[in-house]
Design a protein around this motif. Sequence first.
Motif, PDB file in Angstrom:
ATOM      1  N   ARG A 211      12.351   9.000  11.872  1.00  0.00           N
ATOM      2  CA  ARG A 211      11.231   9.630  11.162  1.00  0.00           C
ATOM      3  C   ARG A 211      11.403  11.142  11.224  1.00  0.00           C
ATOM      4  N   GLY A 212      11.413  11.811  10.064  1.00  0.00           N
ATOM      5  CA  GLY A 212      11.532  13.262  10.098  1.00  0.00           C
ATOM      6  C   GLY A 212      11.379  13.912   8.737  1.00  0.00           C
ATOM      7  N   GLY A 213      10.784  15.117   8.735  1.00  0.00           N
ATOM      8  CA  GLY A 213      10.716  15.959   7.542  1.00  0.00           C
ATOM      9  C   GLY A 213      10.175  15.223   6.333  1.00  0.00           C
ATOM     10  N   ASP A 214      10.827  15.448   5.186  1.00  0.00           N
ATOM     11  CA  ASP A 214      10.321  14.892   3.929  1.00  0.00           C
ATOM     12  C   ASP A 214      11.243  13.818   3.343  1.00  0.00           C
ATOM     13  N   ILE A 215      11.969  13.117   4.226  1.00  0.00           N
ATOM     14  CA  ILE A 215      12.902  12.070   3.751  1.00  0.00           C
ATOM     15  C   ILE A 215      12.121  11.034   2.940  1.00  0.00           C
ATOM     16  N   VAL A 216      12.516  10.800   1.720  1.00  0.00           N
ATOM     17  CA  VAL A 216      11.783   9.870   0.838  1.00  0.00           C
ATOM     18  C   VAL A 216      11.995   8.424   1.309  1.00  0.00           C
ATOM     19  N   GLY A 217      13.226   8.070   1.635  1.00  0.00           N
ATOM     20  CA  GLY A 217      13.504   6.708   2.110  1.00  0.00           C
ATOM     21  C   GLY A 217      14.993   6.411   2.038  1.00  0.00           C
ATOM     22  N   GLU A 218      15.610   6.093   3.185  1.00  0.00           N
ATOM     23  CA  GLU A 218      17.045   5.795   3.212  1.00  0.00           C
ATOM     24  C   GLU A 218      17.261   4.529   4.025  1.00  0.00           C
ATOM     25  N   HIS A 219      18.098   3.649   3.528  1.00  0.00           N
ATOM     26  CA  HIS A 219      18.332   2.368   4.212  1.00  0.00           C
ATOM     27  C   HIS A 219      19.820   2.040   4.234  1.00  0.00           C
ATOM     28  N   ASP A 220      20.321   1.715   5.428  1.00  0.00           N
ATOM     29  CA  ASP A 220      21.693   1.231   5.592  1.00  0.00           C
ATOM     30  C   ASP A 220      21.639  -0.176   6.153  1.00  0.00           C
ATOM     31  N   VAL A 221      22.496  -1.060   5.655  1.00  0.00           N
ATOM     32  CA  VAL A 221      22.732  -2.335   6.338  1.00  0.00           C
ATOM     33  C   VAL A 221      24.174  -2.270   6.821  1.00  0.00           C
ATOM     34  N   LEU A 222      24.324  -2.254   8.146  1.00  0.00           N
ATOM     35  CA  LEU A 222      25.635  -2.105   8.778  1.00  0.00           C
ATOM     36  C   LEU A 222      26.131  -3.466   9.253  1.00  0.00           C
ATOM     37  N   PHE A 223      27.354  -3.796   8.888  1.00  0.00           N
ATOM     38  CA  PHE A 223      28.021  -5.006   9.381  1.00  0.00           C
ATOM     39  C   PHE A 223      29.190  -4.500  10.223  1.00  0.00           C
ATOM     40  N   ALA A 224      29.069  -4.576  11.549  1.00  0.00           N
ATOM     41  CA  ALA A 224      30.075  -3.954  12.425  1.00  0.00           C
ATOM     42  C   ALA A 224      30.848  -5.016  13.198  1.00  0.00           C
ATOM     43  N   ALA A 225      32.175  -5.040  13.023  1.00  0.00           N
ATOM     44  CA  ALA A 225      33.031  -6.015  13.718  1.00  0.00           C
ATOM     45  C   ALA A 225      34.127  -5.250  14.449  1.00  0.00           C
ATOM     46  N   PRO A 226      34.856  -5.904  15.352  1.00  0.00           N
ATOM     47  CA  PRO A 226      35.978  -5.213  15.989  1.00  0.00           C
ATOM     48  C   PRO A 226      36.964  -4.733  14.922  1.00  0.00           C
ATOM     49  N   GLY A 227      37.214  -3.447  14.855  1.00  0.00           N
ATOM     50  CA  GLY A 227      38.241  -2.915  13.961  1.00  0.00           C
ATOM     51  C   GLY A 227      37.786  -2.541  12.562  1.00  0.00           C
ATOM     52  N   GLU A 228      36.557  -2.928  12.161  1.00  0.00           N
ATOM     53  CA  GLU A 228      36.117  -2.539  10.800  1.00  0.00           C
ATOM     54  C   GLU A 228      34.597  -2.594  10.664  1.00  0.00           C
TER      55      GLU A 228
END
Length: 269
Positions: A211-228
Motif C-alpha cells: 500500500r503506498g502513494g497513488d498506485i491505481v492498482g497492480e497485480h502479479d501472479v508469480l509461478f516460481a519453480a527451481p530454475g525458472e
Amino acid sequence: MTNLPGIVITGASGRMGQMLIKTVQESDKARLVGVLERPGHDWIGKDIGECMGGAPMGVAVSDDALELFAHAQAVIDFTAPAATVEFAGLAAQARAVHVIGTTGLSEDDLKKINAAARHATVVRAGNMSLGVNLLVQLTKKVAAALDEDFDIEVIEAHHNKKVDAPSGTALMLGEAAAEGRGVSLDNVSDRGRDGITGARERGHIGFSAIRGGDIVGEHDVLFAAPGERVVLRHIATDRAIFARGALKAALWGQGKAPGEYDMMDVLGL
Ligand SMILES: NC(=O)C1=CN([C@@H]2O[C@H](COP(=O)(O)OP(=O)(O)OC[C@H]3O[C@@H](n4cnc5c(N)ncnc54)[C@H](OP(=O)(O)O)[C@@H]3O)[C@@H](O)[C@H]2O)C=CC1
Ligand SMILES: O=C(O)C1=N[C@H](C(=O)O)C[C@H](O)C1
C-alpha cells in the motif's frame, strides 16, 4: 435520447464515484439520472458537475436511494460493503440492474447480495477492466499447465487509502489459480505471513499486499519453480478502465433474467 438507460451512481464523491459520473455523462449509450451520497454529506442538493469542480450537469446530489433507484434502469455501485448490501435490497425492490464493484465483501454480505439477485439482475466483479478479466483466464490456464513445482504467489499494490486486503482482484486471481489446479482456495490460501512461519507449503497459494502513494492498482501472479519463473502482470494506470467496464455491465444487464453475473459473462470471456 430519453430512451437511453438511466443510470444512478452511488458514492458520488468517491474516487470511483466521480470517475463513473464522468464516464456516464460522456457516454452516448446511457443517461445520468441520479447521484447518491450519504445523508448529511456537504454535496446533498448541489449540482454534481459543480461539486466535481466543472460545469453544471443538471443533476443534483441526493441522499434518497430508493427514490433514485425507482427512476433508474441501472445502479452502479463502488462504495463499501455495508452500503452495497443495503443498495442490493433497494435495487432489487426497484428492479434496477445492480452493478457492484465494491470489494472486501464478507461471506455474509455475499449471501445477502445473492438473495437480492433472486429478484434482480446483479453484475459483480472485484475488477471490471478487460485486462484483468483476461488475466484471470490466463492465470487459470497457466495454473492448470504447471505442476506444484511452481509455487503460486499473488502480489498486489494499491494506493494508501485502500481499506481492504487482499484486493478483490487478488482474490479473483487466487480463485482462478486454485481452479486451474483443481483445488479449493480456502484449503491452500496463505495470507499475512509474519514471524517464524515455517517453510512454504507445497501447493499453497500466497498473497502479499503493498500500500503506498497513488498506485491505481497492480497485480502479479508469480509461478516460481527451481530454475525458472513465470510472471503474469496487469498494471492499471487510469481508473477509467474500471468505469468503462462498469458501464458496459450496466448496459449488458438490461433485459437479462434475474441472477448474479460477473464480467466474464459481460465480456464473453
Ligand atoms: N471492481 C472494480 O473494478 C473496482 C473496485 N473498486 C472498489 O470500489 C470501492 C470504492 O473505491 P474508491 O472509490 O476508491 O473509494 P472511496 O473511499 O474514494 O469512495 C467510496 C464512496 O462510497 C461512499 N460510502 C461508503 N460507505 C457508504 C455508506 N454506508 N453509505 C453511502 N455511501 C457510502 C463514500 O462516502 P463517504 O466518503 O461519505 O464515506 C465514498 O463516496 C472499494 O471497495 C474498491 O475496492 C475500486 C476500483 C475498481
Ligand atoms: O480500491 C481500489 O482502488 C481498487 N480496488 C479493486 C480491488 O480491490 O481489486 C480493483 C482495483 O485494483 C482498484
